[in-house]
Design an enzyme around this catalytic site. Structure first.
Site, mmCIF file in Angstrom:
data_model
loop_
_atom_site.group_PDB
_atom_site.id
_atom_site.type_symbol
_atom_site.label_atom_id
_atom_site.label_comp_id
_atom_site.label_asym_id
_atom_site.label_seq_id
_atom_site.Cartn_x
_atom_site.Cartn_y
_atom_site.Cartn_z
ATOM 1 N N ARG A 151 0.769 -1.274 0.098
ATOM 2 C CA ARG A 151 0.014 0.094 -0.043
ATOM 3 C C ARG A 151 0.771 1.442 0.033
ATOM 4 O O ARG A 151 1.847 1.285 0.823
ATOM 5 C CB ARG A 151 -0.847 0.011 1.378
ATOM 6 C CG ARG A 151 -1.520 1.084 1.438
ATOM 7 C CD ARG A 151 -2.216 1.182 2.804
ATOM 8 N NE ARG A 151 -3.543 1.596 3.008
ATOM 9 C CZ ARG A 151 -4.391 1.415 4.111
ATOM 10 N NH1 ARG A 151 -3.677 1.003 5.070
ATOM 11 N NH2 ARG A 151 -5.485 1.733 4.116
ATOM 12 N N ASN A 154 1.382 7.771 0.261
ATOM 13 C CA ASN A 154 1.408 8.752 -0.203
ATOM 14 C C ASN A 154 1.970 8.907 -1.614
ATOM 15 O O ASN A 154 3.313 8.759 -1.978
ATOM 16 C CB ASN A 154 2.142 10.144 0.431
ATOM 17 C CG ASN A 154 2.084 11.426 -0.196
ATOM 18 O OD1 ASN A 154 1.984 11.601 -1.476
ATOM 19 N ND2 ASN A 154 2.177 12.603 0.712
ATOM 20 N N LYS A 174 2.346 10.637 -3.872
ATOM 21 C CA LYS A 174 3.202 12.095 -4.438
ATOM 22 C C LYS A 174 4.780 11.770 -3.960
ATOM 23 O O LYS A 174 5.475 11.853 -4.952
ATOM 24 C CB LYS A 174 2.394 13.334 -3.956
ATOM 25 C CG LYS A 174 3.270 14.360 -4.514
ATOM 26 C CD LYS A 174 2.424 15.619 -4.241
ATOM 27 C CE LYS A 174 2.554 17.007 -5.015
ATOM 28 N NZ LYS A 174 1.837 17.867 -4.763
ATOM 29 N N GLN A 182 9.934 9.419 -4.838
ATOM 30 C CA GLN A 182 11.228 8.333 -4.778
ATOM 31 C C GLN A 182 11.636 7.509 -5.718
ATOM 32 O O GLN A 182 12.946 7.299 -6.204
ATOM 33 C CB GLN A 182 10.545 7.297 -3.549
ATOM 34 C CG GLN A 182 10.692 8.039 -2.151
ATOM 35 C CD GLN A 182 11.950 8.614 -1.681
ATOM 36 O OE1 GLN A 182 12.978 7.904 -1.419
ATOM 37 N NE2 GLN A 182 12.151 9.744 -1.677
ATOM 38 N N GLY A 200 7.516 -0.040 1.686
ATOM 39 C CA GLY A 200 8.763 0.590 1.475
ATOM 40 C C GLY A 200 9.014 0.874 -0.113
ATOM 41 O O GLY A 200 9.011 0.041 -0.733
ATOM 42 N N GLY A 254 11.514 3.462 -0.865
ATOM 43 C CA GLY A 254 12.943 4.089 -0.854
ATOM 44 C C GLY A 254 13.793 3.628 -1.817
ATOM 45 O O GLY A 254 14.685 4.362 -2.368
ATOM 46 N N GLU A 255 14.217 2.352 -1.847
ATOM 47 C CA GLU A 255 15.113 1.922 -2.570
ATOM 48 C C GLU A 255 14.805 1.065 -4.134
ATOM 49 O O GLU A 255 15.715 0.897 -5.128
ATOM 50 C CB GLU A 255 16.098 0.631 -1.927
ATOM 51 C CG GLU A 255 15.658 0.847 -0.523
ATOM 52 C CD GLU A 255 16.940 1.246 0.305
ATOM 53 O OE1 GLU A 255 16.913 1.507 1.261
ATOM 54 O OE2 GLU A 255 18.204 1.126 -0.125
HETATM 55 MO MO1 MOS Z 1 19.686 3.755 2.384
HETATM 56 S S1 MOS Z 1 21.474 3.100 1.515
HETATM 57 O O1 MOS Z 1 19.146 2.470 3.269
HETATM 58 O O2 MOS Z 1 20.365 4.934 3.290
#
Ligand code: MOS
Length: 733
Positions: free
Chosen positions: A623, A626, A628, A633, A697, A699-700
Site C-alpha cells: 500500500r 502517499n 506523491k 522516490q 517501502g 525508498g530503494e
Molecule cells: Mo539507504 S543505503 O538504506 O540509506
C-alpha cells in the site's frame, strides 16, 4: 456518520515543503551562534604510509587561527575499536580520525584547523605540511582479484547441483560484468555544528540518517555521558546511505569543541565528500542455464567487491539471484578484495543496485540466446517462493508489474532483433529489467500526545532525509486517530525522542509507521474512554466511529470540546508511547518489493551518444501511503539508475592511489537535460502480512533494475553488449 476522508493514500504535499522552498528549513551547517568557530579538514595526499612530522607553525601564525589538531596534539579519545562502531558498522576496526600516524587511504583527514571563520581555517589548512614515510599502495580491484577472500556475509547456501544442471542446459550464458565505484553526492555535504553548552553539554546539528546512532557513537568515543549529548537533524538535504554511519566530520567537530570548550562547525568540501564510504566497485560473473521450455535450470552468481584494509564491507550483492526467479540449482559466492582505500558504505539499494545489474543483464543475454522475449523469459520463471529461504512471499505482484509496465510502454510493438528500430540517425532500443528489494521491519518507538488545544503531536527519533517521512507519518497518525492532517504535527530528527532505527533500507514506513499507527490507535481509545467519563451516551460508541474534528470529538451526535476531555483526563492518559516490534505474522514469509522497468534509448549511430528517452517503472510495494512522495522516490531512483548506467564512476589514479574526479564537474551525474519521460505505476498489491499498514517501502526499489534495463536497451539499439559500467560512448562506438 461524519464525513471524513482518510489521508492515507492521498497525494498530500510535503508538510515541510514551504519551509524548504522558502529557506526557513535549516540544515546541519546552517545554525548560527555568535562566536562560533569554523573548522577545516586537512587531508592526506598519499594512500598508505606514516606521518613522520607535521609542520603547523605557519598555520598557527595566521591571525584568527585558534588551534591545529592532529594525532600528536588532540584531546583524549577512546583507544578501543569497539567504541567507534555504530549501527551500520562493517566487520573490522572502524576508522578513527586523528588517531595515530598511520595513513590508510588518500584523502584521510590528518589535521583539523580551527579558526574564527571558514576562510581563515581553509587558508591556514593549506599551510600545514607533512613529512610522510610512504608505503606501496594498491587501489585497483581488478588487479587484486586473486587475493579475494570469502566475504563475512550470510550468502545463501548452494542448492541443487549447479554444475550438472548448467552443463545439461539447452542454452547457457556465461558473462562477467564490472560496476564502478559510486560516491554519494547529496546536495547537502556532510556537516556538523556543535554547540558547546555551559557545563560541557553538547547540542549538535548533524547531517545524519540516525541521531541516536551518532549520540551513541560520540558517547563511546569521547566518554561523554549520553544525557550530555543531544544530536539533531531536523532537515537533511539527501543522504542515500552516506548518513547511516557517523562521518568523520562529526567526531572531529566534537573533538575541537571539547578541546576548546567552544562551539564549532565543520562542513566537508565537495572534494571531501569523496573521502569516505561509497558504493564499491564489483566484478560479477553470472552463469545461467535454460532448458528447452525456457525454464531456468541453473543460476550461478560469483561476485567480488572491494573493501578497505580495516573493515570488511558487505552488502546484499548476490542473494537476489537465488530468490527472484524459480530455480532449483543455484550457487552463489561473494568475495572481497582489500585495497588501500576507505571502507565502502551502503548506497541506495546497497548490493541490489549493483548485483541486479549483473543478473538482469545476464537474463537479457540469455533471452536473446534462447530467442525468447525478455519479459516472457522472466514470466516463465516467476517464483512465488523465495528459494533462498524456502518461504512463500507475503505478496509478489511482479507479474502485474510486467503486464502494466509493458502495456503502458507499448512493449508489444517491439521488434526483437537488435538494430532493427531507428529514428533517422538514431538507433532506437527498447530494453527491460526486473527489480527487487527487501521489505524489512525494525523495532521502533513513537509517542502520541493530545494537547489541551486538541492538537496531536506525534514524535519519534527517526529522520527525514528527503523521503517524505514528516508528511507520511502525519498521514498515518491522522488516519489512525481519526483527525485531519492539519491538526497533527510530527516531530523527528532528535536523539531525545522515542527510539527509532536509522532511516534507511526502505523500512521507515514499515517500522516507525507501525509505531505511530499503534500509538495513535491506543490514544484514540484513551480519548474515547476519557470522553465517556463526561458523556455516558458515548458508552456504546466504538473508537472507529469517532472523529476528532476542529478541536471537537464527534460521535453519537455529540460535539465535545477536546479541551474539556483533556482537562478531565487522568494525568498522562492522553500521552501514549508504543514500542512496535516486527509483527509475528511475518514469520514463515519472505517479504520484498518488486518492479519491472521498461526503457527506450536512442543511440546516435555516428557519435555513439546515448539518450534515455522514455522510462516506465511499474512498482509493487504494497500500500502506498502517499503517491506523491512515493512517486518522487521512484523518479529519483530512475534518475540515479540512469547515472549508474551511463555516468557515475569514481575514477582512481592508481599511481597516486587517489580519486581524480572528486568534484561534480568531472564526476558525472545525470542533469535535467539527460532525463526523458519517466512514468511511474504503482501496481495494486494487498499485503496483510508485512505490517498493519500493508506498506512495504519505496525508498530503494526505484533504482534497482534501471541500469540493466538501459544496458539491455543499448544492446537492442546497437547490437553491442557493454558489460563494464558506466556505458560511456567510447565503449559503444
Ligand atoms: Mo539507504 S543505503 O538504506 O540509506
Amino acid at each position: 456518520m461524519n464525513s471524513f476522508t482518510s489521508s492515507l493514500g492521498q497525494p498530500m504535499d510535503r508538510v515541510d515543503g514551504v519551509a524548504k522552498v522558502t529557506g526557513r528549513a535549516r540544515y546541519a551547517g546552517e545554525y548560527p551562534e555568535a562566536g562560533l568557530l569554523h573548522a577545516s579538514v586537512v587531508s592526506s595526499t598519499i594512500a598508505r604510509g606514516r606521518i613522520r612530522a607535521i609542520h603547523t607553525t605557519a598555520a598557527l601564525q595566521v591571525p584568527g587561527v585558534v588551534a591545529v589538531l592532529h594525532h600528536l596534539d588532540r584531546p583524549r579519545i577512546s583507544s578501543y575499536d569497539d567504541d567507534y562502531s555504530d549501527a551500520d558498522s562493517a566487520e573490522g576496526s572502524p576508522f578513527r580520525p586523528l588517531y595515530n600516524d598511520r595513513i590508510l587511504y588518500s584523502g584521510q583527514p590528518i589535521a583539523l584547523v580551527v579558526a574564527e571563520n571558514l576562510e581563515i581555517a581553509r587558508y591556514a589548512g593549506s599551510l600545514v605540511t607533512f613529512d610522510y614515510e610512504q608505503d606501496e599502495h594498491r587501489t585497483d580491484l581488478l588487479s587484486e582479484l586473486s587475493s579475494a577472500y570469502d566475504a563475512p556475509a550470510e550468502t545463501p547456501e548452494a542448492r541443487g547441483d549447479f554444475a550438472q544442471a548448467y552443463a545439461a542446459a539447452t542454452t547457457q550464458l556465461d558473462a562477467t560484468y564490472v560496476t564502478a565505484n559510486e560516491h554519494h553526492n547529496p546536495m547537502e555535504p556532510h556537516a556538523s555544528t556543535v554547540f558547546y553548552k555551559p557545563g560541557g553539554a553538547l547540542e549538535i546539528h548533524d547531517k545524519t540518517q540516525g541521531t541516536q546512532n551518532c549520540q551513541d557513537y560520540l558517547h563511546k568515543v569521547f566518554g561523554v555521558p549520553k544525557e550530555q549529548i543531544r544530536v539533531l537533524a531536523a532537515f537533511v538535504g539527501g543522504a542515500f546511505g552516506s548518513g547511516l554511519r557517523p562521518q568523520y566530520q562529526l567526531p572531529l567537530a566534537v573533538m575541537a569543541a571539547l578541546h576548546l570548550k567552544r562551539s564549532v562547525r565543520l562542513t566537508l568540501t565537495r572534494q571531501q565528500m569523496f573521502t569516505f564510504g561509497y558504493r564499491p566497485r564489483t566484478q560479477q560473473r553470472v552463469r545461467l542455464g535454460l532448458d528447452a521450455k525456457g525454464q531456468l535450470q541453473a543460476i550461478g552468481h560469483d561476485a567480488i567487491g572491494q573493501t578497505s584494509r580495516f573493515e570488511d564491507f558487505t552488502e546484499h550483492l548476490v542473494e537476489w539471484s537465488g530468490m527472484l526467479y524459480r530455480c532449483d540449482n543455484v550457487a552463489l559466492s561473494y568475495r572481497l578484495a582489500e585495497l588501500d582505500v576507505y571502507t565502502p558504505l551502503d548506497m541506495r539499494a546497497p548490493g541490489a543496485g549493483s548485483g541486479m545489474i549483473a543478473l538482469e543483464c545476464a537474463l537479457d543475454e540469455l533471452a536473446c540466446a534462447a530467442g525468447l522475449d525478455p519479459v516472457e523469459l522472466r514470466r516463465r520463471n516467476f517464483a512465488s517462493n523465495n528459494g533462498n529461504e524456502g518461504k512463500p512471499y507475503s505478496s509478489k505482484e511482479l507479474l502485474a508489474c510486467y503486464d502494466q509496465g509493458a502495456e503502458r510502454f507499448g512493449w508489444a510493438a517491439r521488434s526483437s532483433s537488435p538494430r532493427s528500430m531507428r529514428n533517422g540517425n538514431q538507433l532506437v532500443g527498447w530494453g527491460m529489467a526486473g527489480g527487487v528489494w527487501e521489505s524489512m521491519q525494525m523495532k521502533a518507538s513513537a509517542k502520541a500526545c493530545l494537547g489541551a488545544d486538541g492538537h496531536l503531536t506525534v514524535s519519534s527519533a527517526t529522520t527525514d532525509i528527503g523521503t517524505g517521512t514528516y508528511t507520511v507519518m502525519t498521514q498515518i497518525a491522522a488516519d489512525a486517530i481519526g483527525m485531519d492532517v492539519a491538526d497533527v504535527t510530527f516531530l523527528l530528527g532528535d536523539s531525545s525522542l522515542p527510539t527509532a532505527p536509522l532511516q534507511g533500507g526502505s523500512f521507515t514506513v514499515s517500522s516507525v509507521g507501525s509505531a505511530v499507527r499503534q500509538a495513535c490507535q491506543v490514544l484514540r481509545t484513551r480519548v474515547l474512554e476519557s470522553a465517556r467519563a463526561l458523556y455516558p451516551a458515548l458508552a456504546t460508541v466504538a473508537a472507529a466511529d469517532m472523529r476528532l474534528v476542529d478541536g471537537h470529538l464527534l460521535a453519537a451526535g455529540e460535539r465535545i470540546p477536546l479541551a474539556d476531555i483533556v482537562a478531565q483526563a487522568p494525568e498522562g492518559a492522553l500521552q501514549v508511547q508504543i514500542d512496535a516490534e516486527p509483527g509475528s505474522r511475518r514469520e514463515g514469509f519472505s517479504t520484498a518489493t518488486h518492479s519491472a522497468v521498461f526503457v527506450e534509448v536512442q543511440v546516435d549511430e555516428s557519435l555513439g551518444s546515448i539518450k534515455v528517452t522514455r522510462v516506465v517503472s511499474a512498482v509493487a510495494a504494497g500500500r502506498v501511503v502517499n503517491p506523491k512522495t512515493a512517486r518522487s522516490q521512484i523518479l529519483g531512483g530512475v534518475v540515479w539508475g540512469l547515472g549508474m548506467a551511463l555516468h557515475e564512476e569514481g575514477q582512481t589514479d592508481h599511481n597516486l592511489g587517489r580519486i581524480l574526479n572528486h568534484n561534480l564537474a568531472e564526476y558525472h551525474i545525470p542533469v535535467h537535460a539527460d532525463i526523458g519521460e519517466i512514468e511511474v505505476i504503482f501496481v495494486e498489491e494487498e499485503d496483510e502480512i508485512v505490517n498493519d499498514l500493508g506498506s512495504k517501502g519505496v525508498g530503494e526499489i526505484g533504482v534497482v533494475g534501471v541500469a540493466s534495463a538501459i544496458a539491455n536497451a543499448i544492446y537492442h539499439a546497437t547490437g553491442k553488449r557493454v558489460r563494464t559500467f558506466p556505458i560511456t560512448l567510447d565503449k559503444v562506438l
